[in-house]
Design an enzyme around this catalytic site. Structure first.
Site, PDB file in Angstrom:
ATOM      1  N   GLY A   1       2.930  -5.486   6.190  1.00  0.00           N
ATOM      2  CA  GLY A   1       3.425  -4.112   6.208  1.00  0.00           C
ATOM      3  C   GLY A   1       2.285  -3.116   6.327  1.00  0.00           C
ATOM      4  O   GLY A   1       2.273  -2.085   5.659  1.00  0.00           O
TER       5      GLY A   1
ATOM      6  N   THR B   1       1.207  -1.096   8.845  1.00  0.00           N
ATOM      7  CA  THR B   1       1.174  -0.076   9.891  1.00  0.00           C
ATOM      8  C   THR B   1       1.593   1.307   9.422  1.00  0.00           C
ATOM      9  O   THR B   1       1.613   2.254  10.206  1.00  0.00           O
ATOM     10  CB  THR B   1       2.077  -0.480  11.079  1.00  0.00           C
ATOM     11  N   SER B   2       1.926   1.447   8.150  1.00  0.00           N
ATOM     12  CA  SER B   2       2.301   2.764   7.640  1.00  0.00           C
ATOM     13  C   SER B   2       2.099   2.814   6.137  1.00  0.00           C
ATOM     14  O   SER B   2       1.973   1.770   5.477  1.00  0.00           O
ATOM     15  CB  SER B   2       3.769   3.097   7.973  1.00  0.00           C
ATOM     16  N   GLY B   3       2.072   4.011   5.598  1.00  0.00           N
ATOM     17  CA  GLY B   3       2.063   4.211   4.161  1.00  0.00           C
ATOM     18  C   GLY B   3       0.935   3.495   3.440  1.00  0.00           C
ATOM     19  O   GLY B   3      -0.225   3.484   3.863  1.00  0.00           O
ATOM     20  N   ILE B   4       1.275   2.858   2.330  1.00  0.00           N
ATOM     21  CA  ILE B   4       0.291   2.194   1.477  1.00  0.00           C
ATOM     22  C   ILE B   4      -0.387   1.044   2.210  1.00  0.00           C
ATOM     23  O   ILE B   4      -1.595   0.845   2.103  1.00  0.00           O
ATOM     24  CB  ILE B   4       0.963   1.701   0.185  1.00  0.00           C
ATOM     25  N   GLY B   5       0.379   0.266   2.963  1.00  0.00           N
ATOM     26  CA  GLY B   5      -0.199  -0.863   3.694  1.00  0.00           C
ATOM     27  C   GLY B   5      -1.239  -0.420   4.696  1.00  0.00           C
ATOM     28  O   GLY B   5      -2.305  -1.036   4.818  1.00  0.00           O
TER      29      GLY B   5
ATOM     30  N   SER C   1       6.581  -1.594  -7.958  1.00  0.00           N
ATOM     31  CA  SER C   1       7.044  -0.205  -7.994  1.00  0.00           C
ATOM     32  C   SER C   1       7.401   0.177  -9.415  1.00  0.00           C
ATOM     33  O   SER C   1       7.861  -0.666 -10.196  1.00  0.00           O
ATOM     34  CB  SER C   1       8.284  -0.030  -7.099  1.00  0.00           C
TER      35      SER C   1
ATOM     36  N   TYR D   1      17.098  -2.628  -5.418  1.00  0.00           N
ATOM     37  CA  TYR D   1      15.680  -2.375  -5.143  1.00  0.00           C
ATOM     38  C   TYR D   1      14.856  -2.550  -6.412  1.00  0.00           C
ATOM     39  O   TYR D   1      13.820  -3.241  -6.414  1.00  0.00           O
ATOM     40  CB  TYR D   1      15.500  -0.968  -4.586  1.00  0.00           C
TER      41      TYR D   1
END
Length: 257
Positions: A21, A23-27, A145, A158
């Site tokens: 993961g 390609t965006s955000g935290i990753g 989380s 979630y």
């Protein structure tokens, strides 16, 4: 092309990392930080175009494999590429996640399975596939989380999936310790990323909920992916060599309220 071709940098340099993961955000923030600090970084992500753009921007220390963490053959390909190119893995950042939310009454089986397949199955098998080519001194970081600790309307599945990921970290720390491999979790609070856009809630509902949460954060603001990435880098590096089974909360104090 995806796979052709004073810091903590001094303790991470020349290592090999897998980031799911990424390609965006935290990753993406984690992949960017690892690459900048000299780590050879392999990124797994579903969006091929986004993956190509990220790899091009990160430069020669980064390469990519298109795939889904819930699909075991994709994980096999990722590890095969690591073996072919580097012969080993030193760091795993199991970050890919699904933040889909739905109320109890409206939850569909497909949505339930999507959340669990990515957040639990994906985490477990990412680790399982990587372990055979990790040596003593290796480090695994799982993105959990604060939702596993704080109740949220529409977030039961979630939250449960992230609690399961936290439980995996705790148990696997005991199992992997004798092999000299550490595993820890980073638990973000409300971070400004695009992951929540897959929620079944409307934009206005999400914004209203976010503002309510922000008012309860002791630091009075949302976090950034880069702030979480800094903690990931610490846990991935030898600077945390006596830390395993832990969960580092990065939430501005939200869980304290």
């Amino acid at each position: 092309m995806l796979f052709s071709d004073a810091s903590l940098a001094t303790v991470c340099e020349s290592k090999v990392a897998l980031v799911t993961g990424g390609t965006s955000g935290i990753g993406l923030a984690a992949a960017r930080r690892l690459s900048a600090d000299g780590v050879h970084t392999l990124i797994l992500a579903r969006d091929t175009r986004a993956l190509e753009r990220v790899v091009a921007k990160l430069g020669p220390k980064a390469c990519g494999v298109a795939g889904d963490v819930s699909n075991l053959p994709d994980l096999d390909r990722l590890v095969e590429q690591a073996v072919e190119r580097f012969g080993r893995i030193d760091i795993v950042v199991a970050n890919a996640g699904s933040a889909l939310r739905s109320s109890l009454d409206e939850m569909k089986e497909a949505t339930f399975e999507s959340i669990v397949n990515v957040n639990v199955k994906g985490v477990f098998f990412t680790i399982q596939k990587a372990i055979p080519i990790m040596k003593p001194g290796g480090s695994i970081v799982v993105t959990t989380s604060v939702a596993s600790k704080k109740a949220m309307t529409g977030g039961a599945v979630y939250s449960a999936s992230k609690a399961a990921a936290r439980a995996l970290v705790r148990s696997l720390a005991v199992e992997l310790g004798p092999r000299g491999i550490r595993i820890n979790a980073v638990s973000p609070g409300l971070i400004v990323t695009g992951i929540g856009r897959g929620s079944t809630a409307s934009d206005s509902d999400r914004q209203e909920r976010a503002e309510r949460i922000r008012s309860r954060i002791p630091l009075g603001r949302f976090g950034s992916p880069e702030e979480v990435a800094s903690v990931i880098l610490f846990l991935a590096s030898d600077a945390s060599s006596y830390v395993t089974g832990a969960e580092f909360v990065v939430d501005g104090g939200l869980v304290c309220t």
